[in-house]
Design a protein around this motif. Structure first.
Motif, mmCIF file in Angstrom:
data_model
loop_
_atom_site.group_PDB
_atom_site.id
_atom_site.type_symbol
_atom_site.label_atom_id
_atom_site.label_comp_id
_atom_site.label_asym_id
_atom_site.label_seq_id
_atom_site.Cartn_x
_atom_site.Cartn_y
_atom_site.Cartn_z
ATOM 1 N N SER A 14 0.837 -1.192 0.000
ATOM 2 C CA SER A 14 0.000 0.000 0.000
ATOM 3 C C SER A 14 0.871 1.241 0.000
ATOM 4 O O SER A 14 1.991 1.229 0.512
ATOM 5 C CB SER A 14 -0.902 0.015 1.234
ATOM 6 O OG SER A 14 -1.673 -1.153 1.301
ATOM 7 N N TYR A 16 1.097 5.513 0.889
ATOM 8 C CA TYR A 16 0.542 6.539 1.765
ATOM 9 C C TYR A 16 1.222 7.874 1.504
ATOM 10 O O TYR A 16 2.409 7.920 1.173
ATOM 11 C CB TYR A 16 0.737 6.142 3.234
ATOM 12 C CG TYR A 16 0.067 4.828 3.568
ATOM 13 C CD1 TYR A 16 -1.269 4.792 3.938
ATOM 14 C CD2 TYR A 16 0.766 3.633 3.499
ATOM 15 C CE1 TYR A 16 -1.896 3.580 4.233
ATOM 16 C CE2 TYR A 16 0.147 2.419 3.786
ATOM 17 C CZ TYR A 16 -1.173 2.412 4.148
ATOM 18 O OH TYR A 16 -1.785 1.222 4.427
ATOM 19 N N ASP A 17 0.463 8.979 1.686
ATOM 20 C CA ASP A 17 1.036 10.314 1.489
ATOM 21 C C ASP A 17 1.761 10.773 2.758
ATOM 22 O O ASP A 17 1.911 10.004 3.713
ATOM 23 C CB ASP A 17 -0.042 11.305 1.059
ATOM 24 C CG ASP A 17 -1.136 11.513 2.095
ATOM 25 O OD1 ASP A 17 -0.958 11.122 3.275
ATOM 26 O OD2 ASP A 17 -2.179 12.068 1.736
ATOM 27 N N LYS A 18 2.198 12.040 2.773
ATOM 28 C CA LYS A 18 2.962 12.575 3.902
ATOM 29 C C LYS A 18 2.166 12.579 5.202
ATOM 30 O O LYS A 18 2.735 12.517 6.280
ATOM 31 C CB LYS A 18 3.440 13.995 3.586
ATOM 32 C CG LYS A 18 4.484 14.035 2.519
ATOM 33 C CD LYS A 18 4.921 15.441 2.221
ATOM 34 C CE LYS A 18 5.930 15.452 1.095
ATOM 35 N NZ LYS A 18 6.375 16.798 0.751
ATOM 36 N N LYS A 19 0.842 12.653 5.091
ATOM 37 C CA LYS A 19 -0.024 12.644 6.281
ATOM 38 C C LYS A 19 -0.458 11.228 6.642
ATOM 39 O O LYS A 19 -1.339 11.033 7.469
ATOM 40 C CB LYS A 19 -1.241 13.526 6.042
ATOM 41 C CG LYS A 19 -0.876 14.979 5.859
ATOM 42 C CD LYS A 19 -2.102 15.816 5.634
ATOM 43 C CE LYS A 19 -1.704 17.262 5.446
ATOM 44 N NZ LYS A 19 -2.866 18.122 5.194
ATOM 45 N N LYS A 20 0.160 10.241 5.986
ATOM 46 C CA LYS A 20 -0.093 8.811 6.211
ATOM 47 C C LYS A 20 -1.535 8.420 5.892
ATOM 48 O O LYS A 20 -2.112 7.550 6.536
ATOM 49 C CB LYS A 20 0.320 8.403 7.618
ATOM 50 C CG LYS A 20 1.809 8.610 7.822
ATOM 51 C CD LYS A 20 2.292 8.051 9.109
ATOM 52 C CE LYS A 20 3.792 8.332 9.214
ATOM 53 N NZ LYS A 20 4.334 7.998 10.485
ATOM 54 N N LYS A 21 -2.090 9.071 4.879
ATOM 55 C CA LYS A 21 -3.409 8.723 4.351
ATOM 56 C C LYS A 21 -3.204 7.895 3.089
ATOM 57 O O LYS A 21 -2.281 8.146 2.316
ATOM 58 C CB LYS A 21 -4.190 9.990 3.991
ATOM 59 C CG LYS A 21 -4.347 10.969 5.128
ATOM 60 C CD LYS A 21 -5.410 10.522 6.059
ATOM 61 C CE LYS A 21 -5.601 11.592 7.126
ATOM 62 N NZ LYS A 21 -6.346 11.134 8.240
ATOM 63 N N PRO A 22 -4.048 6.873 2.847
ATOM 64 C CA PRO A 22 -3.893 6.057 1.636
ATOM 65 C C PRO A 22 -3.945 6.922 0.377
ATOM 66 O O PRO A 22 -4.716 7.869 0.295
ATOM 67 C CB PRO A 22 -5.099 5.121 1.685
ATOM 68 C CG PRO A 22 -5.497 5.077 3.116
ATOM 69 C CD PRO A 22 -5.155 6.427 3.674
ATOM 70 N N MET A 23 -3.090 6.576 -0.579
ATOM 71 C CA MET A 23 -3.049 7.328 -1.841
ATOM 72 C C MET A 23 -2.989 6.348 -3.007
ATOM 73 O O MET A 23 -2.795 5.150 -2.820
ATOM 74 C CB MET A 23 -1.867 8.282 -1.874
ATOM 75 C CG MET A 23 -0.500 7.610 -1.838
ATOM 76 S SD MET A 23 0.868 8.751 -1.956
ATOM 77 C CE MET A 23 1.108 8.828 -3.720
ATOM 78 N N LYS A 52 -6.358 0.202 -4.757
ATOM 79 C CA LYS A 52 -5.365 1.210 -4.363
ATOM 80 C C LYS A 52 -4.109 0.572 -3.807
ATOM 81 O O LYS A 52 -3.402 1.166 -3.000
ATOM 82 C CB LYS A 52 -5.958 2.159 -3.327
ATOM 83 C CG LYS A 52 -6.987 3.092 -3.893
ATOM 84 C CD LYS A 52 -7.320 4.169 -2.896
ATOM 85 C CE LYS A 52 -8.222 5.193 -3.529
ATOM 86 N NZ LYS A 52 -8.479 6.315 -2.651
#
Length: 91
Positions: A14, A16-23, A52
């Motif tokens: 998986s 994740y972006d810088k805010k640790k949200k799935p991307m 994703k």
């Protein structure tokens, strides 16, 4: 950030972006290699896009205590280029 786990007996990678949200996945596919405790050579699989995440095609046999060598690939066929390499320690 990347997250590697064994889900349903297969690798799931998986992103994740810088805010640790799935991307969304930003590579075409990945390849994974890990040791074969039951014989010579290594296991290998290709992780392909599924939703994703990238999901492996080959089952992973427990125990899950080994290093996984990941190569992220961009492009198709013979034009695919390795863009990043990682060693992930599963425990």
């Amino acid at each position: 950030f990347l997250g590697l786990e064994v889900e349903g007996g297969k690798f799931k990678l998986s992103f994740y972006d810088k805010k640790k949200k799935p991307m969304a996945v930003d590579v075409t596919r990945a390849s994974a290699r890990w040791p074969n405790p039951r014989g010579p050579g290594d296991y290998r699989t290709v992780l392909n896009l599924s939703g994703k995440a990238l999901i492996g095609a080959k089952p992973v046999v427990p125990p899950y205590t080994f290093n996984v060598y990941l190569t992220l690939l961009q492009g198709e066929g013979d034009d695919a280029k390795a863009v990043e390499n990682y060693v992930v320690q599963l425990r």
